[in-house]
Motif scaffolding. Structure first.
Motif, PDB file in Angstrom:
ATOM      1  N   SER A  13       0.839  -1.197   0.000  1.00 20.43           N
ATOM      2  CA  SER A  13       0.000   0.000   0.000  1.00 20.43           C
ATOM      3  C   SER A  13       0.873   1.246   0.000  1.00 20.43           C
ATOM      4  CB  SER A  13      -0.947   0.003   1.196  1.00 20.43           C
ATOM      5  OG  SER A  13      -0.219   0.010   2.410  1.00 20.43           O
ATOM      6  N   ARG A  14       0.284   2.411  -0.265  1.00 15.74           N
ATOM      7  CA  ARG A  14       1.023   3.641  -0.505  1.00 15.74           C
ATOM      8  C   ARG A  14       1.975   3.995   0.633  1.00 15.74           C
ATOM      9  NH1 ARG A  14       0.317   8.425  -3.697  1.00 15.74           N
ATOM     10  NH2 ARG A  14      -1.574   7.532  -4.595  1.00 15.74           N
ATOM     11  N   TYR A  15       1.541   3.836   1.873  1.00 13.25           N
ATOM     12  CA  TYR A  15       2.369   4.273   3.000  1.00 13.25           C
ATOM     13  C   TYR A  15       2.964   3.109   3.793  1.00 13.25           C
ATOM     14  CZ  TYR A  15       0.409   8.742   1.778  1.00 13.25           C
ATOM     15  OH  TYR A  15       0.051   9.866   1.068  1.00 13.25           O
ATOM     16  N   TRP A  16       2.961   1.943   3.172  1.00  9.70           N
ATOM     17  CA  TRP A  16       3.554   0.789   3.829  1.00  9.70           C
ATOM     18  C   TRP A  16       5.059   0.970   3.995  1.00  9.70           C
ATOM     19  CZ3 TRP A  16       3.347  -3.411   6.665  1.00  9.70           C
ATOM     20  CH2 TRP A  16       4.448  -4.293   6.649  1.00  9.70           C
ATOM     21  N   MET A  17       5.576   0.603   5.154  1.00 10.97           N
ATOM     22  CA  MET A  17       7.008   0.450   5.383  1.00 10.97           C
ATOM     23  C   MET A  17       7.178  -0.472   6.578  1.00 10.97           C
ATOM     24  SD  MET A  17       8.045   4.191   7.008  1.00 10.97           S
ATOM     25  CE  MET A  17       9.739   3.703   7.292  1.00 10.97           C
ATOM     26  N   GLU A  18       8.354  -1.006   6.737  1.00 11.18           N
ATOM     27  CA  GLU A  18       8.613  -1.874   7.886  1.00 11.18           C
ATOM     28  C   GLU A  18       8.340  -1.107   9.172  1.00 11.18           C
ATOM     29  OE1 GLU A  18       9.328  -5.064   8.182  1.00 11.18           O
ATOM     30  OE2 GLU A  18       9.275  -5.373   6.006  1.00 11.18           O
ATOM     31  N   GLY A  19       7.590  -1.728  10.066  1.00 14.04           N
ATOM     32  CA  GLY A  19       7.269  -1.099  11.336  1.00 14.04           C
ATOM     33  C   GLY A  19       6.007  -0.273  11.319  1.00 14.04           C
ATOM     34  N   ALA A  20       5.296  -0.244  10.182  1.00 12.93           N
ATOM     35  CA  ALA A  20       4.119   0.623  10.052  1.00 12.93           C
ATOM     36  C   ALA A  20       3.038   0.316  11.075  1.00 12.93           C
ATOM     37  CB  ALA A  20       3.545   0.512   8.638  1.00 12.93           C
ATOM     38  N   ASN A  21       2.924  -0.941  11.491  1.00 12.70           N
ATOM     39  CA  ASN A  21       1.875  -1.332  12.439  1.00 12.70           C
ATOM     40  C   ASN A  21       2.412  -1.666  13.832  1.00 12.70           C
ATOM     41  OD1 ASN A  21      -0.316  -1.275  10.437  1.00 12.70           O
ATOM     42  ND2 ASN A  21       0.692  -3.076   9.560  1.00 12.70           N
ATOM     43  N   ASP A  22       3.683  -1.404  14.063  1.00 12.57           N
ATOM     44  CA  ASP A  22       4.298  -1.857  15.308  1.00 12.57           C
ATOM     45  C   ASP A  22       3.815  -1.105  16.551  1.00 12.57           C
ATOM     46  OD1 ASP A  22       5.699  -3.618  13.784  1.00 12.57           O
ATOM     47  OD2 ASP A  22       7.690  -2.767  14.167  1.00 12.57           O
ATOM     48  N   ALA A  23       3.261   0.092  16.394  1.00 10.09           N
ATOM     49  CA  ALA A  23       2.853   0.879  17.567  1.00 10.09           C
ATOM     50  C   ALA A  23       1.599   0.335  18.229  1.00 10.09           C
ATOM     51  CB  ALA A  23       2.631   2.338  17.164  1.00 10.09           C
ATOM     52  N   GLY A  24       0.896  -0.573  17.568  1.00  6.00           N
ATOM     53  CA  GLY A  24      -0.318  -1.147  18.146  1.00  6.00           C
ATOM     54  C   GLY A  24      -1.341  -1.429  17.074  1.00  6.00           C
ATOM     55  N   GLN A  25      -2.429  -2.085  17.461  1.00  4.72           N
ATOM     56  CA  GLN A  25      -3.460  -2.455  16.498  1.00  4.72           C
ATOM     57  C   GLN A  25      -4.587  -1.438  16.418  1.00  4.72           C
ATOM     58  OE1 GLN A  25      -3.004  -5.133  14.396  1.00  4.72           O
ATOM     59  NE2 GLN A  25      -0.999  -4.974  15.412  1.00  4.72           N
ATOM     60  N   THR A  26      -4.837  -0.713  17.521  1.00  7.07           N
ATOM     61  CA  THR A  26      -5.943   0.243  17.566  1.00  7.07           C
ATOM     62  C   THR A  26      -5.405   1.646  17.825  1.00  7.07           C
ATOM     63  OG1 THR A  26      -6.255   0.021  19.959  1.00  7.07           O
ATOM     64  CG2 THR A  26      -7.435  -1.548  18.532  1.00  7.07           C
TER      65      THR A  26
ATOM     66  N   PRO B 155      -6.176   3.751  20.370  1.00  2.00           N
ATOM     67  CA  PRO B 155      -5.693   3.943  21.741  1.00  2.00           C
ATOM     68  C   PRO B 155      -4.322   3.316  21.979  1.00  2.00           C
ATOM     69  CG  PRO B 155      -8.018   3.375  21.769  1.00  2.00           C
ATOM     70  CD  PRO B 155      -7.551   3.190  20.353  1.00  2.00           C
ATOM     71  N   GLU B 156      -4.082   2.125  21.428  1.00  2.66           N
ATOM     72  CA  GLU B 156      -2.781   1.479  21.599  1.00  2.66           C
ATOM     73  C   GLU B 156      -1.681   2.303  20.944  1.00  2.66           C
ATOM     74  OE1 GLU B 156      -3.093  -2.423  19.969  1.00  2.66           O
ATOM     75  OE2 GLU B 156      -4.410  -3.174  21.565  1.00  2.66           O
ATOM     76  N   ARG B 157      -1.935   2.794  19.751  1.00  2.00           N
ATOM     77  CA  ARG B 157      -0.905   3.555  19.029  1.00  2.00           C
ATOM     78  C   ARG B 157      -0.623   4.896  19.710  1.00  2.00           C
ATOM     79  NH1 ARG B 157      -1.926   2.027  12.564  1.00  2.00           N
ATOM     80  NH2 ARG B 157      -1.627  -0.219  12.907  1.00  2.00           N
TER      81      ARG B 157
END
Length: 284
Positions: free
Chosen positions: A219-232, A234-236
Motif C-alpha cells: 500500500s502507498r504508505y507501507w514500510m517496515e514497522g508501520a503497524n508496530d505501535a499497536g493495532q488500535t 488507543p494502543e498507538r
C-alpha cells in the motif's frame, strides 16, 4: 435605507468576511490550499491574541466544525483559530492522505501551514511566531508529525486519535521514526525544543476499529514497522505518549470513556488543556 459609501461598504465587508467566522481564503504561497478562521473581537480592537491551528481529518469537513467548535474558546481566551483546508485530490490523482505525511508531490504541507500563519499574522497585525496546534484523526497524524518537525514554532500541541503515529525513534526512518529527518526535511530532530512543548493526547477508549489504520504491504504508505505501535488508535497513541515521555516531553493523556471515533466529544478535553497552558503562558 441609508446608502453606504465606499468606505462604509468596505468596512462592512471586512466585518463580515475578515472577522468572526471568516470566509475561506486561498494561501498566497500555494493557492491550491485554503484556510478559514475565527478572529475574535479583540483583534478588531487592536489587541494581541494567541493562535490555535486546528487541522481537519480525512473528510476535510471538520475544518468548519473545528472553526465553529473552538470559536467560544477563542472569544473568551483571546485566541484566533486558523483551520487549514488541504483538499483531497490536490494533484489530480485521487490521493486522500498526502497531507498527513507532510509531503505530496511538490507540496510540503508543514511549510505551507507556516506560510499561512505568517500571512494571517501580517494581515491582522499579530505576532504568531509561536502557536498551538490540534488535529484529530487525519489531523492527529499532522499534529504529531508537525510537532516533531517544528517544535520551536509551538507553545502547545494536542494530538487526537491518529490512525498512525511517528515516534521520536532514531533507529527508524520517516514516517515510522526520525532517523533520516535531516536528509528528508532539511532539519535534524530537536529533542530539547520538543521537550519544551506541553503536549496533549486524546482518544476514546471505544475507538477500536482498525480497518482504516492497518497498513498492508504494497500500500502507498507501507514500510517496515508501520503497524508496530499497536493495532488500535488507543494502543498507538499510548505508544506515542510513552515515546514522547521518554524524550523528556510533558504529556497529558486523556483516554475518554465510552467514546468511539468522535471528534466533537473530545473537544472539551482539548479546550481544558489549552486553557491551562494559556494561563501559565500568560502568567509567565
Amino acid at each position: 435605507m441609508e446608502e453606504l459609501g465606499t468606505s462604509g461598504a468596505a468596512a462592512r465587508a471586512q466585518s463580515i468576511y475578515d472577522y468572526g467566522e471568516t470566509a475561506i481564503f486561498a494561501s498566497t504561497a500555494d493557492p491550491r490550499l485554503h484556510m478559514l478562521l475565527y478572529v475574535p473581537p479583540a483583534v478588531a480592537e487592536g489587541r494581541k491574541v494567541d493562535l490555535l491551528v486546528a487541522v481537519h481529518g480525512t473528510g476535510r469537513t471538520s475544518a468548519f466544525e473545528f472553526r465553529d467548535g473552538f470559536a467560544e474558546f477563542g472569544l473568551y481566551n483571546d485566541c484566533a483559530i486558523l483551520c487549514p483546508i488541504f483538499p483531497m485530490n490536490v494533484l489530480g490523482d485521487g490521493t486522500r492522505s498526502g497531507y498527513k505525511y507532510m509531503e505530496e508531490g511538490d507540496i510540503r504541507y508543514d511549510r505551507v501551514l507556516i506560510s499561512m500563519v505568517d500571512e494571517m499574522a501580517a494581515k491582522y497585525g499579530q505576532d504568531w511566531s509561536e502557536f498551538a496546534i490540534f488535529g484529530y484523526s487525519g489531523g492527529g497524524h499532522f499534529s504529531n508529525r508537525f510537532t516533531i518537525l517544528h517544535p520551536e514554532k509551538l507553545w502547545a500541541a494536542s494530538i487526537g486519535a491518529p490512525g498512525s503515529v511517528t515516534l521520536p525513534d532514531p533507529d527508524r526512518d520517516w514516517w515510522v521514526g526520525t532517523r533520516d529527518l535531516k536528509e528528508r526535511f532539511g532539519k535534524p530532530f530537536a529533542a530539547a525544543a520538543l521537550a519544551r512543548v506541553p503536549v496533549h493526547m486524546v482518544v476514546g477508549d471505544a475507538d477500536l476499529e482498525s480497518w482504516e489504520i492497518t497498513h498492508k504491504e504494497g500500500s502507498r504508505y507501507w514500510m517496515e514497522g508501520a503497524n508496530d505501535a499497536g493495532q488500535t488508535r488507543p494502543e498507538r497513541l499510548k505508544t506515542l505518549a510513552d515515546a514522547f515521555r521518554g524524550a523528556g516531553v510533558d504529556v497529558t493523556f486523556d483516554l475518554v470513556a465510552g467514546v468511539s471515533h468522535d471528534r466533537i466529544k473530545v473537544l472539551g478535553h482539548v479546550k481544558k488543556f489549552l486553557t491551562g497552558v494559556l494561563a501559565k503562558r500568560r502568567a509567565a
